[in-house]
Design a protein around this motif. Structure first.
Motif, PDB file in Angstrom:
ATOM      1  N   LEU A   1      43.007  53.846 -39.321  1.00  0.00           N
ATOM      2  CA  LEU A   1      41.804  53.135 -38.819  1.00  0.00           C
ATOM      3  C   LEU A   1      41.663  51.599 -39.412  1.00  0.00           C
ATOM      4  N   SER A   2      41.991  50.660 -38.449  1.00  0.00           N
ATOM      5  CA  SER A   2      42.083  49.424 -39.137  1.00  0.00           C
ATOM      6  C   SER A   2      40.872  48.590 -38.645  1.00  0.00           C
TER       7      SER A   2
ATOM      8  N   TYR B   1      39.540  53.412 -47.995  1.00  0.00           N
ATOM      9  CA  TYR B   1      39.959  52.208 -48.898  1.00  0.00           C
ATOM     10  C   TYR B   1      38.886  51.313 -49.008  1.00  0.00           C
ATOM     11  N   PHE B   2      38.763  50.334 -49.828  1.00  0.00           N
ATOM     12  CA  PHE B   2      37.973  49.291 -49.909  1.00  0.00           C
ATOM     13  C   PHE B   2      38.063  48.517 -48.975  1.00  0.00           C
ATOM     14  N   PHE B   3      37.013  47.896 -48.458  1.00  0.00           N
ATOM     15  CA  PHE B   3      36.980  46.826 -47.414  1.00  0.00           C
ATOM     16  C   PHE B   3      36.643  45.321 -47.957  1.00  0.00           C
ATOM     17  N   PHE B   4      37.351  44.929 -48.780  1.00  0.00           N
ATOM     18  CA  PHE B   4      37.087  43.626 -49.615  1.00  0.00           C
ATOM     19  C   PHE B   4      37.658  42.400 -48.532  1.00  0.00           C
ATOM     20  N   ASP B   5      36.699  41.473 -48.599  1.00  0.00           N
ATOM     21  CA  ASP B   5      37.235  40.249 -47.929  1.00  0.00           C
ATOM     22  C   ASP B   5      37.252  39.126 -49.214  1.00  0.00           C
ATOM     23  N   ASP B   6      38.222  38.343 -49.233  1.00  0.00           N
ATOM     24  CA  ASP B   6      38.511  37.279 -50.326  1.00  0.00           C
ATOM     25  C   ASP B   6      37.491  36.229 -49.863  1.00  0.00           C
TER      26      ASP B   6
ATOM     27  N   LYS C   1      30.154  38.588 -36.561  1.00  0.00           N
ATOM     28  CA  LYS C   1      29.547  39.354 -35.370  1.00  0.00           C
ATOM     29  C   LYS C   1      30.668  40.099 -34.535  1.00  0.00           C
ATOM     30  N   ASN C   2      32.047  39.840 -35.042  1.00  0.00           N
ATOM     31  CA  ASN C   2      33.150  40.586 -34.267  1.00  0.00           C
ATOM     32  C   ASN C   2      34.086  41.224 -35.265  1.00  0.00           C
ATOM     33  N   ILE C   3      33.603  42.180 -35.846  1.00  0.00           N
ATOM     34  CA  ILE C   3      34.588  42.911 -36.426  1.00  0.00           C
ATOM     35  C   ILE C   3      34.991  44.152 -35.541  1.00  0.00           C
ATOM     36  N   THR C   4      36.371  44.290 -35.488  1.00  0.00           N
ATOM     37  CA  THR C   4      36.960  45.349 -34.323  1.00  0.00           C
ATOM     38  C   THR C   4      37.732  46.417 -34.925  1.00  0.00           C
ATOM     39  N   LEU C   5      37.068  47.692 -34.838  1.00  0.00           N
ATOM     40  CA  LEU C   5      37.792  48.862 -35.285  1.00  0.00           C
ATOM     41  C   LEU C   5      38.704  49.636 -34.352  1.00  0.00           C
ATOM     42  N   THR C   6      39.892  49.547 -34.638  1.00  0.00           N
ATOM     43  CA  THR C   6      41.034  50.422 -33.751  1.00  0.00           C
ATOM     44  C   THR C   6      41.583  51.557 -34.685  1.00  0.00           C
TER      45      THR C   6
ATOM     46  N   GLN D   1      43.341  41.643 -41.188  1.00  0.00           N
ATOM     47  CA  GLN D   1      43.582  43.259 -40.856  1.00  0.00           C
ATOM     48  C   GLN D   1      43.617  44.029 -42.092  1.00  0.00           C
ATOM     49  N   VAL D   2      42.594  45.108 -42.174  1.00  0.00           N
ATOM     50  CA  VAL D   2      42.418  45.791 -43.329  1.00  0.00           C
ATOM     51  C   VAL D   2      42.311  47.380 -42.768  1.00  0.00           C
TER      52      VAL D   2
END
Length: 197
Positions: free
Chosen positions: A106-107, A144-149, A157-162, A119-120
């Motif tokens: 899942l990304s 896994y950690f969902f880190f953003d630099d 408002k638009n984070i897409t999980l696939t 992409q994470v």
């Protein structure tokens, strides 16, 4: 005069050529198969924290937490067929003779001011031949950690999980398949201050 070694070398080279041709023929029988499957993803909880980032210049970065549900039947992929002026849904298995295992993951994809595409990978699983291929996972937390630099997750408002998967074959290429179904979700405007998740 041909010696025993030269005849053995000729036989070995011919055998390798035949094996290569058979392997290529086996690969071609499944190379163009459509392996997409409908996937349902539901997000039940989103939490955002601003934490110290010890990997960079000691700034604070966004850390997201997501709790989600996934349901899919990886075993069967629907295919439409027309017979007798009617449309029938025929189901074909993804696990055929040339599939050793599936690597599911899942990304999350999103854009920020500094990067047009991030992409994470949040979660993954390996499905072996013979495993249960009906995914019905409930209240799964990110593996896994969902880190953003930086601070690109806050108020995004638009984070897409696939859900996607790699088909690991016995012979041939390693295709990357995206499930036909994704979800876009907004992240909160405020950071959480609680310690638990």
């Amino acid at each position: 005069m041909n010696t025993v070694l030269s005849r053995a070398n000729s036989l070995f080279a011919f055998s390798l050529s035949v094996m290569a041709a058979l392997t290529f023929g086996c690969f071609v029988t499944t190379a163009f198969k459509d392996r997409r499957v409908p996937v349902n993803i539901h997000v039940s909880k989103v939490m955002l924290k601003n934490v110290d980032d010890f990997t960079g210049p000691r700034e604070r970065s966004d850390l997201g937490f997501i709790t989600f549900d996934i349901s899919a039947d990886i075993l069967l992929t629907p295919m439409m067929s027309c017979q007798d002026n009617f449309v029938h849904v025929v189901e074909r298995p993804i696990f055929d003779w040339n599939v050793k295992q599936l690597f599911l993951y899942l990304s999350a994809e999103y854009a920020t001011k500094s990067n047009s595409l991030n992409q994470v990978v949040l979660w993954d699983r390996i499905l072996l031949r013979g495993d249960s291929t009906k995914l019905n996972l409930r209240d799964i937390k990110s593996k896994y950690f969902f880190f953003d630099d930086g601070n690109g997750l806050r108020a995004n408002k638009n984070i897409t999980l696939t859900l996607s998967w790699n088909v690991v074959p016995n012979a041939g290429i390693l295709p990357l398949v995206a499930g036909s179904g994704h979800i876009s979700l907004p992240f909160p405007d405020q950071y959480e201050t609680t310690r638990s998740y």
